[in-house]
Write a protein that holds these residues in place. Sequence first.
Motif, mmCIF file in Angstrom:
data_model
loop_
_atom_site.group_PDB
_atom_site.id
_atom_site.type_symbol
_atom_site.label_atom_id
_atom_site.label_comp_id
_atom_site.label_asym_id
_atom_site.label_seq_id
_atom_site.Cartn_x
_atom_site.Cartn_y
_atom_site.Cartn_z
ATOM 1 N N MET A 105 10.649 5.511 -21.548
ATOM 2 C CA MET A 105 11.220 5.161 -20.106
ATOM 3 C C MET A 105 10.619 6.141 -18.967
ATOM 4 S SD MET A 105 12.903 2.745 -18.596
ATOM 5 C CE MET A 105 14.255 2.322 -19.719
ATOM 6 N N LEU A 106 10.167 5.463 -18.043
ATOM 7 C CA LEU A 106 9.473 6.143 -16.776
ATOM 8 C C LEU A 106 10.519 6.346 -15.673
ATOM 9 C CD1 LEU A 106 6.446 3.935 -16.747
ATOM 10 C CD2 LEU A 106 6.229 6.385 -17.008
ATOM 11 N N GLU A 107 10.683 7.528 -15.156
ATOM 12 C CA GLU A 107 11.641 7.699 -13.938
ATOM 13 C C GLU A 107 11.040 6.587 -12.720
ATOM 14 O OE1 GLU A 107 12.022 10.690 -10.425
ATOM 15 O OE2 GLU A 107 12.161 11.488 -12.244
ATOM 16 N N ASP A 108 9.961 6.402 -12.608
ATOM 17 C CA ASP A 108 9.445 5.454 -11.514
ATOM 18 C C ASP A 108 9.796 4.284 -11.943
ATOM 19 O OD1 ASP A 108 8.157 7.488 -10.009
ATOM 20 O OD2 ASP A 108 6.146 7.314 -11.313
ATOM 21 N N GLU A 109 10.044 3.694 -13.027
ATOM 22 C CA GLU A 109 10.515 2.352 -13.115
ATOM 23 C C GLU A 109 11.925 2.007 -12.847
ATOM 24 O OE1 GLU A 109 10.749 0.734 -17.388
ATOM 25 O OE2 GLU A 109 9.691 2.398 -17.578
ATOM 26 N N LEU A 110 12.642 3.101 -12.865
ATOM 27 C CA LEU A 110 14.132 2.901 -12.568
ATOM 28 C C LEU A 110 14.438 2.097 -11.273
ATOM 29 C CD1 LEU A 110 15.346 6.299 -13.919
ATOM 30 C CD2 LEU A 110 15.386 4.167 -15.176
#
Length: 301
Positions: free
Chosen positions: A186-191
């Motif tokens: 999981m990417l932080e940017d996609e949260l």
Amino acid sequence: MKQAVQKNFLLVVLILAVGFAFAMKVTIFQKPATTPQPTLTPLSAEFTAYWLGGKAEVNTYKLEQARNGVLNPGQATLIFMTEDFLPDKQVTSTTETTRANAIPVLKTNISKTFNAGVSDYALVTSVFTPINNSLFPNTLKVSTSEQSWAGQSYLQINYRNNAYQVSGKSYVESEVEESYEVPKLMLEDELWNRIRLNPDKLPTGEIQLIPGSMAARLRHQRLDPLAAKLTLTNYEGVLYPGKGLKAYTIQYPTDNRTLVLIFEGLFPHKIVGWEETYKSKDNLLTSRAVLEKTIQFEATR
């Protein structure tokens, strides 16, 4: 016997072919083996009307951004819109010929502008997350640019070959030409996109997370996965506008950094602000953005 075979050669070949077909289970009289295929997740009428109506949502925030050991005033903007995206080329489709191969994505543009001492800063991050999670569970692309009086830098993350490929260019010697791979996590940017798509499915607990590209670029760090603790709670403060607010907290114990995203619990789950705490020149500071205005307009390219 030899003459009989020669006279009936085509018949012999046909009999052998039919026998082979039955043995391999490929005749029209047999049911082909089927492999279960992922199905499209049905979208609610509410979601379709808001996100697939050709409009972009623009949110502006009053910003205080940590840089050079102090908090600097500025402005942040969050823009959300849906686009037709080509998963192979990982660009937005702009022609009718390519649109048949495109998939719908929710795109975030996060921008920050602020002045830190004698230098102006402008940062932009774009995130492309497929709307249909069952068919395309992973965010496909993230790009981040940084501009200041010192120079420019650019970072891009692409989902390819079951991993994330990171490439970068910068005026800084240690980052002048970056190219490395990080695992499919999981990417932080996609949260930010995950909140808008379905906050009920936000990951919680202790996981490995790829940290945010904008914070990494400001702090001159690689995007190596870090241990993170994620929690979703009701927001109890009074600083942010809105009702029924939720607080989604991402803590990185080994990096001494925490990000809190505050959003509306009801659809369309507008993000009303955020807080980000980490050390800047040995001072532990909290950057903060508070929503000032939201508008919608017809999206154009």
